[in-house]
Design a protein around this motif. Structure first.
Motif, mmCIF file in Angstrom:
data_model
loop_
_atom_site.group_PDB
_atom_site.id
_atom_site.type_symbol
_atom_site.label_atom_id
_atom_site.label_comp_id
_atom_site.label_asym_id
_atom_site.label_seq_id
_atom_site.Cartn_x
_atom_site.Cartn_y
_atom_site.Cartn_z
ATOM 1 N N PHE A 101 5.209 13.238 8.313
ATOM 2 C CA PHE A 101 5.979 12.103 7.798
ATOM 3 C C PHE A 101 5.234 11.299 6.741
ATOM 4 O O PHE A 101 5.740 10.281 6.278
ATOM 5 N N LEU A 102 4.039 11.737 6.342
ATOM 6 C CA LEU A 102 3.200 10.960 5.440
ATOM 7 C C LEU A 102 2.726 11.841 4.285
ATOM 8 O O LEU A 102 2.216 12.940 4.510
ATOM 9 N N THR A 103 2.899 11.358 3.046
ATOM 10 C CA THR A 103 2.503 12.156 1.884
ATOM 11 C C THR A 103 1.020 12.040 1.555
ATOM 12 O O THR A 103 0.523 12.784 0.710
ATOM 13 N N GLU A 104 0.301 11.146 2.200
ATOM 14 C CA GLU A 104 -1.082 10.863 1.825
ATOM 15 C C GLU A 104 -1.980 12.087 1.936
ATOM 16 O O GLU A 104 -2.129 12.684 3.003
ATOM 17 N N ALA A 105 -2.600 12.465 0.809
ATOM 18 C CA ALA A 105 -3.641 13.489 0.795
ATOM 19 C C ALA A 105 -4.990 12.789 0.764
ATOM 20 O O ALA A 105 -5.196 11.837 0.012
ATOM 21 N N MET A 106 -5.919 13.253 1.597
ATOM 22 C CA MET A 106 -7.258 12.685 1.680
ATOM 23 C C MET A 106 -8.219 13.632 0.970
ATOM 24 O O MET A 106 -8.335 14.801 1.335
ATOM 25 N N HIS A 107 -8.903 13.123 -0.039
ATOM 26 C CA HIS A 107 -9.850 13.917 -0.818
ATOM 27 C C HIS A 107 -11.261 13.452 -0.457
ATOM 28 O O HIS A 107 -11.665 12.335 -0.810
ATOM 29 N N ILE A 108 -12.006 14.293 0.251
ATOM 30 C CA ILE A 108 -13.373 13.938 0.629
ATOM 31 C C ILE A 108 -14.320 14.474 -0.439
ATOM 32 O O ILE A 108 -14.320 15.665 -0.737
ATOM 33 N N LEU A 109 -15.114 13.575 -1.010
ATOM 34 C CA LEU A 109 -16.077 13.937 -2.045
ATOM 35 C C LEU A 109 -17.491 13.736 -1.524
ATOM 36 O O LEU A 109 -17.766 12.780 -0.799
ATOM 37 N N VAL A 147 0.815 -1.218 0.000
ATOM 38 C CA VAL A 147 0.000 0.000 0.000
ATOM 39 C C VAL A 147 0.847 1.267 0.000
ATOM 40 O O VAL A 147 0.432 2.296 -0.523
ATOM 41 N N PHE A 148 2.036 1.212 0.584
ATOM 42 C CA PHE A 148 2.890 2.397 0.690
ATOM 43 C C PHE A 148 4.346 1.987 0.621
ATOM 44 O O PHE A 148 4.686 0.800 0.669
ATOM 45 N N TRP A 149 5.222 2.978 0.487
ATOM 46 C CA TRP A 149 6.655 2.733 0.539
ATOM 47 C C TRP A 149 7.292 3.843 1.361
ATOM 48 O O TRP A 149 6.689 4.889 1.618
ATOM 49 N N VAL A 150 8.527 3.611 1.837
ATOM 50 C CA VAL A 150 9.200 4.556 2.729
ATOM 51 C C VAL A 150 10.529 4.959 2.118
ATOM 52 O O VAL A 150 11.286 4.113 1.633
ATOM 53 N N THR A 151 10.794 6.263 2.145
ATOM 54 C CA THR A 151 12.090 6.768 1.679
ATOM 55 C C THR A 151 12.788 7.520 2.810
ATOM 56 O O THR A 151 12.141 8.050 3.712
ATOM 57 N N ARG A 152 14.116 7.542 2.745
ATOM 58 C CA ARG A 152 14.929 8.373 3.640
ATOM 59 C C ARG A 152 15.555 9.461 2.768
ATOM 60 O O ARG A 152 16.350 9.171 1.873
ATOM 61 N N ILE A 199 -6.286 5.715 -3.967
ATOM 62 C CA ILE A 199 -6.324 6.084 -5.373
ATOM 63 C C ILE A 199 -5.252 5.289 -6.104
ATOM 64 O O ILE A 199 -4.075 5.308 -5.710
ATOM 65 N N GLU A 200 -5.632 4.575 -7.131
ATOM 66 C CA GLU A 200 -4.660 3.815 -7.912
ATOM 67 C C GLU A 200 -3.831 4.773 -8.774
ATOM 68 O O GLU A 200 -4.298 5.858 -9.135
ATOM 69 N N PRO A 201 -2.592 4.396 -9.111
ATOM 70 C CA PRO A 201 -1.764 5.275 -9.939
ATOM 71 C C PRO A 201 -2.471 5.666 -11.234
ATOM 72 O O PRO A 201 -2.993 4.815 -11.951
ATOM 73 N N ILE A 218 6.798 8.330 4.651
ATOM 74 C CA ILE A 218 5.920 7.280 4.138
ATOM 75 C C ILE A 218 5.234 7.818 2.891
ATOM 76 O O ILE A 218 4.546 8.837 2.939
ATOM 77 N N ARG A 219 5.435 7.143 1.779
ATOM 78 C CA ARG A 219 4.883 7.586 0.492
ATOM 79 C C ARG A 219 3.593 6.833 0.192
ATOM 80 O O ARG A 219 3.531 5.613 0.332
ATOM 81 N N HIS A 220 2.573 7.579 -0.227
ATOM 82 C CA HIS A 220 1.249 6.998 -0.471
ATOM 83 C C HIS A 220 0.597 7.758 -1.624
ATOM 84 O O HIS A 220 0.739 8.977 -1.737
ATOM 85 N N ASN A 221 -0.147 7.050 -2.475
ATOM 86 C CA ASN A 221 -0.757 7.687 -3.647
ATOM 87 C C ASN A 221 -1.895 8.643 -3.300
ATOM 88 O O ASN A 221 -2.324 9.426 -4.144
ATOM 89 N N GLY A 222 -2.400 8.594 -2.088
ATOM 90 C CA GLY A 222 -3.544 9.408 -1.711
ATOM 91 C C GLY A 222 -4.816 8.577 -1.682
ATOM 92 O O GLY A 222 -4.879 7.466 -2.211
#
Length: 207
Positions: A142-150, A40-45, A105-107, A61-65
């Motif tokens: 620490f997390l890139t995830e953006a949450m889009h509420i519709l 579901v996610f990946w981690v970068t330094r 969200i899928e790529p 922590i990298r996440h597509n949103g």
């Protein structure tokens, strides 16, 4: 000879005129190393420089949103619309949670198609009317995830097709009852608190 009166020495307070800090520009990534790859996610330094001259190591922590669906039904009572909530076990929280439906969200996927897919999979509902409600970052430290509420309106019910590891209860709940649950501390999910409270505030403002 009369005793000398002791005089208290008070330190004078000198006002220092500091200009408020104003940051401009953008941060820059000097290097980035992938240290974990999950489903579901990946981690970068990352080695970065940030506005204000800060140089630091950031683990991210990298996440597509994600899309979050605030599905409402005003047909039975326009003054107190139903809110579509789901209840499921959350391993990380170690408890059942009441939530708004949501998913990753899928790529390359657009917001509304992603929201349509997640709403149908988890609940069986479809919506004829969609609009953007609010966007926020789940934990930007620490997390890139953006949450889009519709906002999803004009609902019809079909057949849900959840994932094999998803066991989901569906609850159509009047907004007034959801607000009572929030005030009683019975809803702990962040996206649900943000989405419902913002929706309720907009309704109050428009009265």
């Amino acid at each position: 000879m009369p005793a000398k009166k002791k005089t208290s020495k008070k330190k004078s307070l000198v006002a220092v005129n500091h200009k408020p800090l104003k940051l401009t520009g953008r941060g820059r990534t000097l290097s980035s190393k992938n240290v974990f790859q999950g489903k579901v996610f990946w981690v970068t330094r990352d080695e970065v420089t940030e506005p204000g001259g800060v140089r630091a190591t950031r683990e991210v922590i990298r996440h597509n949103g994600s899309v979050v669906i605030l599905a409402t039904d005003t047909r039975s009572n326009p003054a107190d619309p139903d809110i579509l909530l789901i209840r499921q076990w959350r391993h990380a929280a170690n408890q059942f949670l009441l939530e708004l439906p949501a998913g990753r969200i899928e790529p390359g996927e657009k917001l509304i198609p992603a929201a349509r897919r997640e709403l149908l999979e988890e609940t069986g509902y479809r919506a004829r009317k969609w609009s953007k409600h609010i966007k926020y970052f789940a934990s930007p430290g620490f997390l890139t995830e953006a949450m889009h509420i519709l906002l999803a309106e004009d609902l019809t019910l079909g057949q849900a097709t959840p994932e094999d590891d998803e066991k989901i209860e569906v609850h159509m709940t009047p907004l007034s009852q959801v607000m009572r649950l929030i005030r009683a501390g019975k809803i702990h999910d962040g996206k649900t608190l943000i989405g419902v409270l913002f929706y309720a505030s907009l309704r109050q403002y428009r009265k």
